[in-house]
Design a protein around this motif. Structure first.
Motif, PDB file in Angstrom:
ATOM      1  N   MET A 259       6.091   1.667   3.630  1.00  0.00           N
ATOM      2  CA  MET A 259       5.476   2.730   4.434  1.00  0.00           C
ATOM      3  C   MET A 259       6.059   4.086   4.075  1.00  0.00           C
ATOM      4  SD  MET A 259       3.037   1.841   6.553  1.00  0.00           S
ATOM      5  CE  MET A 259       3.093   3.118   7.817  1.00  0.00           C
ATOM      6  N   PHE A 260       7.363   4.139   3.833  1.00  0.00           N
ATOM      7  CA  PHE A 260       7.955   5.441   3.492  1.00  0.00           C
ATOM      8  C   PHE A 260       7.638   5.848   2.053  1.00  0.00           C
ATOM      9  CE2 PHE A 260      11.411   8.139   1.866  1.00  0.00           C
ATOM     10  CZ  PHE A 260      11.195   9.235   2.683  1.00  0.00           C
ATOM     11  N   GLU A 261       7.751   4.915   1.122  1.00  0.00           N
ATOM     12  CA  GLU A 261       7.609   5.262  -0.294  1.00  0.00           C
ATOM     13  C   GLU A 261       6.152   5.406  -0.749  1.00  0.00           C
ATOM     14  OE1 GLU A 261       9.810   2.389  -2.545  1.00  0.00           O
ATOM     15  OE2 GLU A 261      11.774   3.185  -1.906  1.00  0.00           O
ATOM     16  N   GLU A 262       5.227   4.688  -0.110  1.00  0.00           N
ATOM     17  CA  GLU A 262       3.851   4.673  -0.594  1.00  0.00           C
ATOM     18  C   GLU A 262       2.827   5.280   0.367  1.00  0.00           C
ATOM     19  OE1 GLU A 262       3.307   3.847  -3.639  1.00  0.00           O
ATOM     20  OE2 GLU A 262       5.314   3.047  -4.044  1.00  0.00           O
ATOM     21  N   ILE A 263       3.098   5.225   1.650  1.00  0.00           N
ATOM     22  CA  ILE A 263       2.117   5.680   2.640  1.00  0.00           C
ATOM     23  C   ILE A 263       2.463   7.051   3.212  1.00  0.00           C
ATOM     24  CG2 ILE A 263       1.087   5.182   4.900  1.00  0.00           C
ATOM     25  CD1 ILE A 263       0.053   3.356   2.723  1.00  0.00           C
ATOM     26  N   TYR A 264       3.754   7.322   3.390  1.00  0.00           N
ATOM     27  CA  TYR A 264       4.179   8.517   4.126  1.00  0.00           C
ATOM     28  C   TYR A 264       3.584   9.807   3.544  1.00  0.00           C
ATOM     29  CZ  TYR A 264       7.053  11.752   6.771  1.00  0.00           C
ATOM     30  OH  TYR A 264       7.452  12.763   7.616  1.00  0.00           O
ATOM     31  N   ASP A 265       3.758  10.031   2.259  1.00  0.00           N
ATOM     32  CA  ASP A 265       3.294  11.288   1.658  1.00  0.00           C
ATOM     33  C   ASP A 265       1.776  11.400   1.661  1.00  0.00           C
ATOM     34  OD1 ASP A 265       5.864  12.205   1.245  1.00  0.00           O
ATOM     35  OD2 ASP A 265       5.981  11.502  -0.819  1.00  0.00           O
TER      36      ASP A 265
END
Length: 338
Positions: A259-265
């Motif tokens: 979620m942080f590495e692929e979705i957040y941005d």
């Protein structure tokens, strides 16, 4: 003929292998709150999350909910194994991550990203806080900073708020208490009707992220005389909350990282794009002096709400540390009130 028979056997074996793999996957139910439904940005991001989860042996059956309360009840009632709901709504299940959306605690998107990175880091001092009872937070993404939308641009300071009515979420004690604190009249609402009340002028003010300007047509409630107060009242987040006993081992760790590495941005890009719909003259700019005054007022309110048990003290401390790491000149950095 022999080759044809060999090919048939090979294809049958391949099909059997695919079927076996599918049946080996853990099947879970993912309920997604998106006020636009299956065509909304949150739902689309969760579809990509579902695809990635297949590689971890989890096959999600997705359902979209335009009413967040129903998605919440489906999770707590056991009809959903994982739900994507707002941090404010999820505060009743995890006060630590639910306090991330506290008033005035995350002043900008840089601070929010740093918080999300810390929560995804699997720090042994942090990670235990992500589980509470049967629930565990397995991912966080931004929904956007929340602002006051007003029907009259003369509502541009705290004194002007007194006596005005504001739609507040009935399940968020903090919103109602903060409104009363500055002399406003809170009108209990929910995600399905707050925008309608503002747009038909049943209330003077509402509290919402920028995406609501277009998606919920808040420009109708603003009319020609209204505006958006340029002060970040809080950061709204979408949080994946799971019934942790349903998850395969180590899936929560993978999920938070993904979620942080692929979705957040990508979610942040959606948030950023929403600002493009707003004309510059719609913003009600406030002075630096008023900004500092609001910061102090918000801090006092957070301290009171933390003492009352509405906000989580550990999260308040983490957020203060991050604010001071990004801007050591803040007055609060020489104190330890939060």
């Amino acid at each position: 003929m022999r080759f044809s028979r060999f090919l048939s056997v090979a294809l049958a074996a391949l099909a059997l292998g695919v079927t076996s793999q599918a049946s080996a996957n853990t099947q879970l139910r993912l309920c997604v709150f998106d006020i636009i439904g299956t065509s909304g940005d949150i739902y689309n991001l969760m579809q990509d999350y579902r695809t990635a989860a297949l590689g971890q042996g989890v096959d999600f059956r997705m359902r979209a909910f335009t009413d967040e309360n129903i998605a919440y009840e489906e999770l707590t009632g056991g009809q959903c194994d994982v739900a994507a709901i707002t941090g404010i709504r999820g505060r009743q299940l995890n006060s630590y991550t639910g306090s991330l959306d506290s008033i005035g605690a995350v002043p900008n998107y840089d601070a929010l990203r740093m918080v999300a990175q810390v929560l995804a880091s699997e720090n042994p001092r942090i990670t235990p806080n992500l589980r509470n009872g049967p629930y565990e937070v397995i991912g966080i993404a931004p929904m956007g900073a929340a602002y006051l939308f007003v029907k009259d641009q003369s509502i541009n300071n705290v004194n002007a708020l007194a006596g005005k009515s504001i739609a507040v979420m009935e399940y968020d004690v903090a919103q109602g208490r903060m409104a009363s604190r500055v002399g406003m009249s809170p009108v209990m609402s929910d995600i399905t009707n707050f925008s309608g009340r503002f747009n038909n002028h049943s209330v003077d003010i509402c509290f919402a992220p920028m995406a609501a300007y277009g998606a919920l047509e808040l420009y109708r409630g603003m009319g020609e005389d209204g505006g958006i107060v340029d002060y970040t009242l809080g950061q709204l987040t979408i949080q994946l909350i799971a019934r942790h006993d349903k998850l395969p081992e180590d899936f929560a760790v993978w999920s938070r990282k993904y979620m942080f590495e692929e979705i957040y941005d990508r979610a942040q890009s959606v948030v950023d794009n929403a600002y493009k719909d707003v004309r510059d003259d719609r913003w009600i700019r406030i002075s630096e002096e008023d900004t500092l005054s609001y910061d102090e007022m918000m801090r006092d309110a957070r301290i009171d709400l933390t003492q009352q048990g509405v906000y989580n003290a550990d999260m308040m401390s983490l957020l203060r540390n991050i604010r001071c790491r990004l801007d050591a000149s803040r007055g609060e950095c020489s104190e330890s009130r939060e």
